[in-house]
Enzyme design. Structure first.
Site, PDB file in Angstrom:
ATOM      1  CB  VAL A 141      -0.963  -0.009   1.208  1.00  0.00           C
ATOM      2  CG1 VAL A 141      -1.610   1.370   1.402  1.00  0.00           C
ATOM      3  CG2 VAL A 141      -2.046  -1.071   1.021  1.00  0.00           C
ATOM      4  CD  GLU A 142       2.657   3.649   3.831  1.00  0.00           C
ATOM      5  OE1 GLU A 142       2.991   4.651   3.169  1.00  0.00           O
ATOM      6  OE2 GLU A 142       1.896   3.707   4.817  1.00  0.00           O
TER       7      GLU A 142
END
Length: 357
Positions: A141-142
């Site tokens: 996600v990051e």
């Protein structure tokens, strides 16, 4: 492997040259050129210069050097736009948010990352008790497993938010204090390590590396997990994995506890306002949760801790709900958003499920 406690000065000296390297990728088509607004440097900002003098004195840093670094920083409008709340009334949409992350490209990249780092993920899970799926979900996600670590100058981003944080934000005072502390951490780290702060690249908010750590998180939670004597969150997947696991463990991750349970409602007893009042903070015993009209089954009925009703709005459609545990709350310490936490959890679980097919 026994983890070493690395002094701040050594940590700074160990940061890799890759801090100054922009992520690779396809060039984007630029819009038609517009007349650029005049650049605003913080050397002309009285509060910034006063902060520089105070910081130098408190930290024992060279005053001229600190004033020069802050003075060279430029106001970054992208940072201000990035933290400005959306207009009132704009609905949140969990389904749309989820679709940004649980998608084929990220799932395929997550599987490759897991396969390439299977032994390290297993070692981190064994040492910290944090599931490999959660670590994989966070990194995916990051930064899409290191593909998108940010192209903004960290010094510009953090200085901008330290002195020009948008006043319309409901927590403007607290966030201003937060970014001033991050600026202090960044400059202290860089001077002791002989690093040019203006060479560092990251997000519009100043987060860096595969796990998008802020400067204070580098100091507090980053670890040398590959045993090479330095901490590298840009080019060492092992250090990234160990540091993410250490972050969650430090914030109270409890091994073997689920992050959430399915939940439904008993309309005859439902007191939704009471259940939602604590937001994401687990506040209800299972008995109180049931008494207010929430219904859980199976192992959730034996949950030893407290629960929170997590609401995920779906724009005009009915909201989605889960019963969040203390571990769900720990995930939100990485990013204070229930939507973020669910995306991280579900991405990691989806990658794991794909590998097991």
């Amino acid at each position: 492997m026994k983890r070493r406690s690395i002094p701040l000065a050594l940590l700074a000296a160990s940061l890799p040259p890759a801090w100054a390297t922009a992520p690779s990728g396809h060039p984007k088509t630029r819009p038609a050129a517009r007349k650029a607004a005049p650049e605003r440097f913080y050397r002309d900002h009285p509060a910034a210069m006063a902060f520089a003098d105070d910081l130098a004195q408190r930290r024992g840093l060279d005053t001229g050097w600190v004033r020069e670094q802050i003075g060279r920083a430029r106001r970054l409008d992208a940072a201000i736009r990035g933290v400005t709340p959306p207009p009132a009334g704009v609905p949140k949409n969990w389904a749309a948010y989820r679709a940004r992350f649980i998608e084929p490209v990220r799932l395929a990249a997550g599987q490759r990352f897991w396969l390439d780092n299977r032994a390290t993920l297993a070692r981190a899970e064994a040492e910290f008790g944090v599931p490999a799926s959660l670590i994989v979900g966070v990194i995916g996600v990051e930064t899409l497993y290191g593909r998108h670590t940010g192209t903004h100058k960290v010094m510009d981003a953090i200085t901008t938010l330290a002195f020009d944080f948008p006043a319309v934000h409901p927590r403007a005072a607290a966030r201003t204090a937060f970014f001033r502390d991050e600026l202090e951490q960044l400059l202290s780290l860089c001077q002791r390590g002989g690093i040019d702060p203006h060479s560092l690249l990251g997000s519009f908010a100043g987060a860096m590396g595969w796990p998008q750590f802020m400067p204070s998180s580098w100091v507090k939670y980053a670890i040398d997990f590959d045993g090479d004597g330095r901490i590298d969150l840009f080019d060492s997947p092992a250090d990234v994995i160990g540091s993410v696991a250490n972050y969650f463990k430090t914030f109270g991750w409890q091994s073997a506890m689920p992050t959430h349970y399915p939940v439904r409602f008993d309309p005859a007893r439902l007191d939704l306002d009471t259940l939602l009042a604590p937001d994401i903070l687990p506040s209800f015993s299972v008995e109180n949760f049931l008494a207010n009209g929430a219904v859980v089954d199976g192992e959730a009925l034996q949950h030893p801790g407290k629960l929170a009703l997590i609401e995920l709005q779906n724009a005009g459609a009915p909201s989605s709900y889960v019963a969040g545990t203390d571990n769900f709350y720990v995930v939100t310490r990485y990013n204070w958003s229930s939507y973020y936490a669910m995306a991280v959890i579900e991405l990691g679980e989806a990658v794991k499920a794909a590998l097991q097919r």
